[in-house]
Scaffold this active site. Sequence first.
Site, PDB file in Angstrom:
ATOM      1  N   ASP A 193       1.023   3.361   4.667  1.00 46.12           N
ATOM      2  CA  ASP A 193      -0.061   3.988   3.947  1.00 46.12           C
ATOM      3  C   ASP A 193      -0.863   4.354   4.942  1.00 46.12           C
ATOM      4  OD1 ASP A 193      -0.663   1.339   4.674  1.00 46.12           O
ATOM      5  OD2 ASP A 193      -1.586   1.000   2.853  1.00 46.12           O
ATOM      6  N   ASP A 226      -5.975  -0.674  -1.442  1.00 44.94           N
ATOM      7  CA  ASP A 226      -6.619  -1.279  -2.467  1.00 44.94           C
ATOM      8  C   ASP A 226      -7.823  -1.852  -1.741  1.00 44.94           C
ATOM      9  OD1 ASP A 226      -5.225  -3.104  -0.298  1.00 44.94           O
ATOM     10  OD2 ASP A 226      -5.867  -4.830  -1.777  1.00 44.94           O
ATOM     11  N   ARG A 286      -5.787   0.749  -6.574  1.00 42.51           N
ATOM     12  CA  ARG A 286      -4.465   1.428  -6.005  1.00 42.51           C
ATOM     13  C   ARG A 286      -3.938   2.606  -6.895  1.00 42.51           C
ATOM     14  NH1 ARG A 286      -2.107  -2.106  -2.108  1.00 42.51           N
ATOM     15  NH2 ARG A 286      -2.385  -4.497  -2.377  1.00 42.51           N
ATOM     16  N   GLY A 318       0.816  -1.259   0.162  1.00 48.03           N
ATOM     17  CA  GLY A 318      -0.011  -0.148   0.029  1.00 48.03           C
ATOM     18  C   GLY A 318       0.869   1.165  -0.018  1.00 48.03           C
ATOM     19  N   ASP A 367      -4.856   1.683  11.126  1.00 45.65           N
ATOM     20  CA  ASP A 367      -6.038   1.529  11.192  1.00 45.65           C
ATOM     21  C   ASP A 367      -5.964   1.189  12.851  1.00 45.65           C
ATOM     22  OD1 ASP A 367      -8.770   0.869  10.840  1.00 45.65           O
ATOM     23  OD2 ASP A 367      -8.376  -1.077   9.925  1.00 45.65           O
ATOM     24  N   PHE A 374     -13.735   2.726   5.214  1.00 51.64           N
ATOM     25  CA  PHE A 374     -12.765   2.204   4.379  1.00 51.64           C
ATOM     26  C   PHE A 374     -12.276   2.949   3.068  1.00 51.64           C
ATOM     27  CE2 PHE A 374     -11.181  -1.102   1.592  1.00 51.64           C
ATOM     28  CZ  PHE A 374     -10.394  -1.652   2.449  1.00 51.64           C
ATOM     29  N   VAL A 375     -11.083   3.109   3.208  1.00 54.14           N
ATOM     30  CA  VAL A 375     -10.773   3.969   1.847  1.00 54.14           C
ATOM     31  C   VAL A 375      -9.909   3.307   0.864  1.00 54.14           C
ATOM     32  CG1 VAL A 375     -11.044   6.115   3.170  1.00 54.14           C
ATOM     33  CG2 VAL A 375      -8.659   4.834   3.284  1.00 54.14           C
TER      34      VAL A 375
END
Length: 181
Positions: free
Chosen positions: A101, A160, A166, A44, A104, A153-154
């Site tokens: 990236d 991805d 991506r 990511g 979370d 959720f991005v």
Amino acid sequence: MLKEDVAEVLITEKELQARIAELGKAISANYEGKDPLLVCVLRGAVVFLSDLIRQITIPHEIDFMAVSSYGGTRTESSGIVRILMDLTTNIQGREVLIVEDIVDTGLTLAYIIENLKTRRPASLRTCALLNKQERRQVDVPLDYVGFVIPNKFVIGYGLDYDEKYRNLPFVGVLKPEVYIE
Ligand code: IMP
């Protein structure tokens, strides 16, 4: 078309580039004369890393490691982390900056920090493009953060869903009907 699956653009390409320029400037100032090693967490963070290093004006090196958390779902990590590909650089005595990236739950980054610490770097710091602060389960020190984002959720800009999206130049949220779980 991938773009048609996007419900909302959360961070535009322009906003990303402006913030990354600021991060590059700060990193360049803080690591002046230190030849830092930027550790990119695959996959990511690869888009972020490639833009970030072009905003860094001091000599530095890059290396890559790949981790996976298994047993989770397409949008949730399990917290059980495994190294799929390790660094090729010996980081003992090096000034290391982990480039992620998104943070979370924090479980992935916490694992990477603990693992790299055992290799005795001179310093170990973290740079995350996105921080989903609300979802944190373990405390992880974040030294550089691009954006704090809500609990959504991005995708895009390296991130991805099921290995897709991506390549989008912005960070966005998918339409609910795209999810297959
Ligand atoms: P954590 O261990 O829960 O902090 O999750 C870290 C990893 O989960 C990130 O490096 C991403 O690969 C993935 N991840 C977490 N949230 C998202 C998201 O919103 N979109 C895409 N990937 C995500």
